[in-house]
Design a protein around this motif. Structure first.
Motif, PDB file in Angstrom:
ATOM      1  N   LEU A  54       0.838  -1.205   0.000  1.00  0.00           N
ATOM      2  CA  LEU A  54       0.000   0.000   0.000  1.00  0.00           C
ATOM      3  C   LEU A  54       0.869   1.251   0.000  1.00  0.00           C
ATOM      4  O   LEU A  54       0.539   2.256  -0.626  1.00  0.00           O
TER       5      LEU A  54
ATOM      6  N   ALA B 104       2.041   1.651  -3.400  1.00  0.00           N
ATOM      7  CA  ALA B 104       0.959   2.181  -4.232  1.00  0.00           C
ATOM      8  C   ALA B 104       0.845   3.690  -4.042  1.00  0.00           C
ATOM      9  O   ALA B 104       0.660   4.431  -5.006  1.00  0.00           O
TER      10      ALA B 104
ATOM     11  N   VAL C 169      -1.225   7.011   4.393  1.00  0.00           N
ATOM     12  CA  VAL C 169      -1.528   5.578   4.399  1.00  0.00           C
ATOM     13  C   VAL C 169      -1.083   4.900   5.698  1.00  0.00           C
ATOM     14  O   VAL C 169      -1.914   4.414   6.465  1.00  0.00           O
TER      15      VAL C 169
ATOM     16  N   LEU D   9      -3.606   3.949   8.892  1.00  0.00           N
ATOM     17  CA  LEU D   9      -3.868   2.526   9.101  1.00  0.00           C
ATOM     18  C   LEU D   9      -3.378   2.041  10.465  1.00  0.00           C
ATOM     19  O   LEU D   9      -3.688   0.930  10.879  1.00  0.00           O
TER      20      LEU D   9
ATOM     21  N   GLU E  40     -13.470   4.641  12.577  1.00  0.00           N
ATOM     22  CA  GLU E  40     -12.730   4.407  11.348  1.00  0.00           C
ATOM     23  C   GLU E  40     -12.781   5.642  10.456  1.00  0.00           C
ATOM     24  O   GLU E  40     -11.951   5.834   9.589  1.00  0.00           O
TER      25      GLU E  40
ATOM     26  N   SER F 207      -9.366   7.685  10.531  1.00  0.00           N
ATOM     27  CA  SER F 207      -8.219   7.349   9.695  1.00  0.00           C
ATOM     28  C   SER F 207      -8.463   7.861   8.286  1.00  0.00           C
ATOM     29  O   SER F 207      -7.552   8.327   7.614  1.00  0.00           O
ATOM     30  N   ALA F 208      -9.704   7.788   7.856  1.00  0.00           N
ATOM     31  CA  ALA F 208     -10.022   8.313   6.530  1.00  0.00           C
ATOM     32  C   ALA F 208      -9.814   9.820   6.508  1.00  0.00           C
ATOM     33  O   ALA F 208      -9.231  10.365   5.577  1.00  0.00           O
TER      34      ALA F 208
ATOM     35  N   ARG G 215      -7.430  12.179   4.274  1.00  0.00           N
ATOM     36  CA  ARG G 215      -8.090  13.110   3.366  1.00  0.00           C
ATOM     37  C   ARG G 215      -7.536  14.522   3.519  1.00  0.00           C
ATOM     38  O   ARG G 215      -7.405  15.254   2.563  1.00  0.00           O
TER      39      ARG G 215
ATOM     40  N   LEU H  88      -5.557  -1.494  -3.015  1.00  0.00           N
ATOM     41  CA  LEU H  88      -6.463  -0.369  -2.761  1.00  0.00           C
ATOM     42  C   LEU H  88      -6.318   0.029  -1.301  1.00  0.00           C
ATOM     43  O   LEU H  88      -6.129  -0.829  -0.435  1.00  0.00           O
ATOM     44  N   PHE H  89      -6.430   1.335  -1.017  1.00  0.00           N
ATOM     45  CA  PHE H  89      -6.303   1.803   0.361  1.00  0.00           C
ATOM     46  C   PHE H  89      -7.582   1.460   1.115  1.00  0.00           C
ATOM     47  O   PHE H  89      -8.639   2.005   0.801  1.00  0.00           O
ATOM     48  N   PRO H  90      -7.488   0.588   2.114  1.00  0.00           N
ATOM     49  CA  PRO H  90      -8.712   0.090   2.758  1.00  0.00           C
ATOM     50  C   PRO H  90      -9.442   1.157   3.552  1.00  0.00           C
ATOM     51  O   PRO H  90     -10.641   1.024   3.783  1.00  0.00           O
ATOM     52  N   HIS H  91      -8.741   2.222   3.966  1.00  0.00           N
ATOM     53  CA  HIS H  91      -9.390   3.216   4.810  1.00  0.00           C
ATOM     54  C   HIS H  91     -10.058   4.314   3.993  1.00  0.00           C
ATOM     55  O   HIS H  91     -10.668   5.203   4.558  1.00  0.00           O
ATOM     56  N   LEU H  92      -9.907   4.264   2.681  1.00  0.00           N
ATOM     57  CA  LEU H  92     -10.500   5.305   1.843  1.00  0.00           C
ATOM     58  C   LEU H  92     -11.626   4.723   0.987  1.00  0.00           C
ATOM     59  O   LEU H  92     -11.609   3.542   0.654  1.00  0.00           O
TER      60      LEU H  92
ATOM     61  N   GLU I 260     -12.164   8.200  -3.164  1.00  0.00           N
ATOM     62  CA  GLU I 260     -10.920   8.769  -2.634  1.00  0.00           C
ATOM     63  C   GLU I 260      -9.704   7.997  -3.120  1.00  0.00           C
ATOM     64  O   GLU I 260      -8.638   8.571  -3.356  1.00  0.00           O
TER      65      GLU I 260
ATOM     66  N   LYS J 191     -16.419   1.311   0.285  1.00  0.00           N
ATOM     67  CA  LYS J 191     -15.054   1.039   0.725  1.00  0.00           C
ATOM     68  C   LYS J 191     -14.546  -0.203  -0.027  1.00  0.00           C
ATOM     69  O   LYS J 191     -15.344  -1.040  -0.453  1.00  0.00           O
TER      70      LYS J 191
END
Ligand code: ATP
Ligand code: MG
Lengths: 339, 378
Positions: free
Chosen positions: A185, A188, A250, A254, A330, A333-334, A338, B88-92, B96, B132
């Motif tokens: 990740l 990525a 990221v 996480l 949760e 974290s998003a 963001r 894929l970013f799991p938190h977004l 996003e 998600k």
């Protein structure tokens, strides 16, 4: 038997929960209830205690008398939680991502202090930090520090003691969370143009470094502003070059669950802690734990001690609820990613 | 000729003593669907990761759009990657996730919104932006990963076995879709796979890799019809390979003599560049089976043998024919002239195998394996 269980599915979870529930009932709920009753007592050990609901005034009495100490406890525990986090996060990160084959050894070293008793560790800090001990003694001898300079009996000593005591509680959950972060990740994110964290790294670094050094400046009674500036510059440079956007977007989001757990595991015991304040602090740094301990064990004032304990318990519950609201979801974290 | 988008010059990657990629030279053209095909461990991922910037070459040079990027970090290269596990970013949310690259490049919010909507439409996931990654299927995750990369309009898109985790049916469907998207956006694709069929159906050109280098680089048809090495002949489809000795020329053909003395012909041009021993190859479906008494035109190569095995597959029948020297030849015959089981050639029957010299190919022969690629029949 099989069909019986099939038709009564609720039995299995209940059976699995039973030992734990029983334990809680006997060793937590019962004493808590007992203590709750005691908080409505009046009288003394000599005359005997009597229960009456009209003794609810024990609560406002306790709060109004000890409000400053409650506040101090929250401040100390909060400050210690923040410093613990600042030390534990880089530590956990290094072990998780750069530990290689030394991972287990490093983790062992993190928990190694637990092999000595909590009390003994704190006492040895008392010796190390004492006014003419191995640290301050030589510094005073060569004139770097003034003779009357002391660390013990200061808020910093207590906060540092708590920080030291609970470091593993913060480090381990963060490590576990980081360990689970899939490195692909991070790749990525880099693939999607996450480079150095600009300009956020410099700004956050300046704030963190500045605040930390300003606090240190206050403690050492020298110019906090000069300290703050040096800290801000060092922090800005360090964060600018070492903190990448892939981490901010990221890795860190996480690992928030670990930060959350570590924060709770540090803050909750820290707020009730009395050993550090007792051994490393002075009369002006006592925490609510010290007051409760004195009331229970020295003054035998069980009603006040119980009321104080309950106020603390509810206080912690409220703080934790707010904290969970902010950090525990949760969404956070998003949001972090963001921002 | 289209311009060169990606150029690898002598690119080598060592891990300790192990050479994962061995002095590769490669040119990928603008707008091309280019595949790296090869067995597990041959260095495909490592090559791709060096182009993406996740791995530094031990030595060599990598150019993107004419610029030397050998030492540039991934975030400064105008390429994007679709990872095998999608990453894929799991938190977004999916929206996003897809916007991630544009956000890092400080694109304006309303343009991001519009481009995310376009990207979702391109991969047929309109309306999914608030989900998600945990709430979608593997195939959908694959599309999101694709959208997340394509939205940045990179010069080159790198795909590392992007369909590897999907079941066969979805895989076929996504192959078609990937090809459609590639043609629609016109971006250069470098596609890593170990599935020869996948590479054949989608690619403009394929580099067939083996042990850290590529053995042949060509279009799918040429790779199949004119493989240059034993490895390529065996990796793509099934090949019959017979050790032969060059024995002069006849007209436009080279004459190649089998150990038992039988002569076969192949286009003369195929002999160019061969100095050592060679093997003659022919694909199983190029061979026709005849009865020994049947008339065979002089333009055909002919080889006698005995049918040892016949497996009826439905669309065709696979025969194993044994030569006099006990070498075995695989033949696929469409079930047209002999359509029912009773009409097939039976084990023990004597047959003559015929094929056109133009259907032969020639590879250097290290003289070990007589027939390769049987395992590739599915
Ligand atoms: N970080 C590494 N350290 C050591 N060896 C590695 C490393 N990465 C890859 N290798 C080795 O390099 C070789 C090529 O690996 P690579 O991942 O490129 O293969 P591949 O062609 O992608 O195979 P697959 O189809 O299985 O994915 C392998 O033998 C692998 O073991
Ligand atoms: Mg691979």
């Amino acid at each position: 038997m099989g069909t019986f269980l099939k038709h009564h599915r609720w039995i299995t979870p209940l059976a699995l929960l039973a030992p734990g529930l029983l334990w809680l009932l006997v060793f937590y709920l019962y004493p808590a209830l007992q203590m709750f009753m005691a908080s409505f007592w009046s009288g003394s050990l000599a005359t005997g205690f009597t229960f009456s609901l009209s003794n609810w005034t024990n609560y406002p009495d306790a709060v109004s008398t000890y409000a400053p100490i409650y506040l101090r406890s929250v401040l100390y525990a909060g400050a210690a939680t923040v410093t613990t986090f600042l030390i534990a996060y880089p530590l956990a990160y290094t072990i998780a991502f750069k530990g290689g084959r030394f991972k287990n050894l490093l983790l062992f070293l993190v928990v190694a202090p637990f092999f000595t008793s909590f009390l003994l560790r704190t006492v040895s800090w008392k010796i190390i930090l004492s006014d003419s001990g191995p640290v301050l003694g030589p510094l005073k001898a060569i004139g770097i520090l003034p003779q009357q300079f002391h660390v013990l009996a200061s808020p910093m000593a207590v906060i540092a003691g708590i920080t030291y005591a609970f470091l593993p509680f913060m480090t381990l959950p963060i490590y576990v969370a980081l360990e689970k972060v899939d490195f692909r990740l991070v790749e990525a994110a880099k693939d999607l143009y996450a480079g150095p964290w600009r300009p956020g790294g410099a700004i956050v670094g300046a704030i963190v470094g500045g605040v930390l050094m300003a606090v240190l400046g206050f403690v050492f009674n020298t110019s906090p502003l000069a300290f703050a500036i040096v800290g801000a510059v060092v922090g800005a440079v360090l964060f600018h070059f070492r903190v990448s956007e892939s981490f901010v977007r990221v890795t860190f989001p996480l690992s928030i669950s670990g930060v959350f757990a570590g924060g709770l595991l540090t803050f909750i015991p820290a707020i009730g802690d009395y050993v550090n304040a007792e051994l490393l602090g002075g009369p002006n740094t006592s925490m609510i734990g010290n007051v409760i301990q004195a009331k229970f064990l020295t003054e035998n004032d069980y009603p006040s001690a119980s009321a104080l304990s309950f106020v603390m318990m509810f206080g912690v519950l409220i703080v934790v609820a707010i904290y969970a609201k902010i950090l525990g979801t949760e969404e956070l974290s998003a949001a972090a990613a963001r921002a | 000729m289209a311009e060169i988008e990606v150029r690898l010059v002598d690119v080598t990657k060592r891990f300790g003593d192990f050479v994962a990629v061995d002095a590769i030279n490669l040119e990928v053209r603008n707008g091309e669907f280019f595949s790296l095909l090869g067995p597990s461990g041959c260095g495909k991922t490592t090559t791709l990761r060096m182009i993406g910037g996740f791995e530094e070459p031990t030595h060599g040079l990598i150019e993107l759009s004419g610029q030397d990027v050998t030492w540039l970090p991934p975030y400064r290269r105008n390429v994007n990657t679709v990872f095998q596990n999608y990453a894929l970013f799991p938190h977004l949310t999916l929206g996003e996730n897809i916007a991630f690259g544009l956000r890092r490049r400080n694109v304006k919010a309303d343009e991001i919104k519009k481009r995310v909507a376009d990207a979702l439409e391109l991969v047929q996931l309109t309306g999914y932006e608030d989900r998600k990654p945990g709430q979608i299927s593997g195939g959908q995750a694959q599309r999101v990963a694709l959208a997340r990369a394509l939205i940045n309009r990179p010069a080159v898109l790198l795909l590392d076995e992007p369909l590897g985790a999907l079941d066969l049916k979805l895989r076929k469907q996504m192959q078609v879709e990937l090809k459609r998207i590639q043609q629609e956006v016109g971006i250069t694709f470098i596609y890593v796979t170990h599935d020869q069929e996948e590479a054949m159906t989608m690619s403009d050109r394929i580099a067939v890799m083996n042990k850290g280098h590529y053995e042949q680089l060509a279009g799918p048809a040429e790779l199949y019809e004119r493989p240059k090495t034993r490895f390529v002949a065996g990796f793509l489809g099934v090949s019959n390979l017979l050790p032969v000795k060059a024995d002069g020329n006849a007209d436009a053909h080279a004459v190649l003599r089998l150990p038992d003395g039988t002569a076969a012909r192949a286009p003369r041009a195929l002999m160019n560049g061969h100095t050592g021993p060679v093997a003659l190859g022919v694909r199983p479906e190029k061979i026709r089976l005849k009865a020994p008494a049947d008339e065979v035109g002089g333009q055909y190569n002919r080889l006698e043998g005995v049918v040892r095995d016949a497996s009826y597959i439905g669309v065709s029948t696979q025969y194993i024919v044994e030569l006099r020297d006990q070498r075995r030849i695989t033949v696929f015959e469409q079930n047209v002239e002999r359509a029912t089981k009773a009409e097939l050639w039976a084990p023990g029957e004597k047959v003559v195998m015929t094929w056109l010299p133009e259907h032969s190919f020639v590879v250097p022969d290290e003289g070990v394996v007589e027939q390769v690629g049987i395992a590739a029949v599915e």
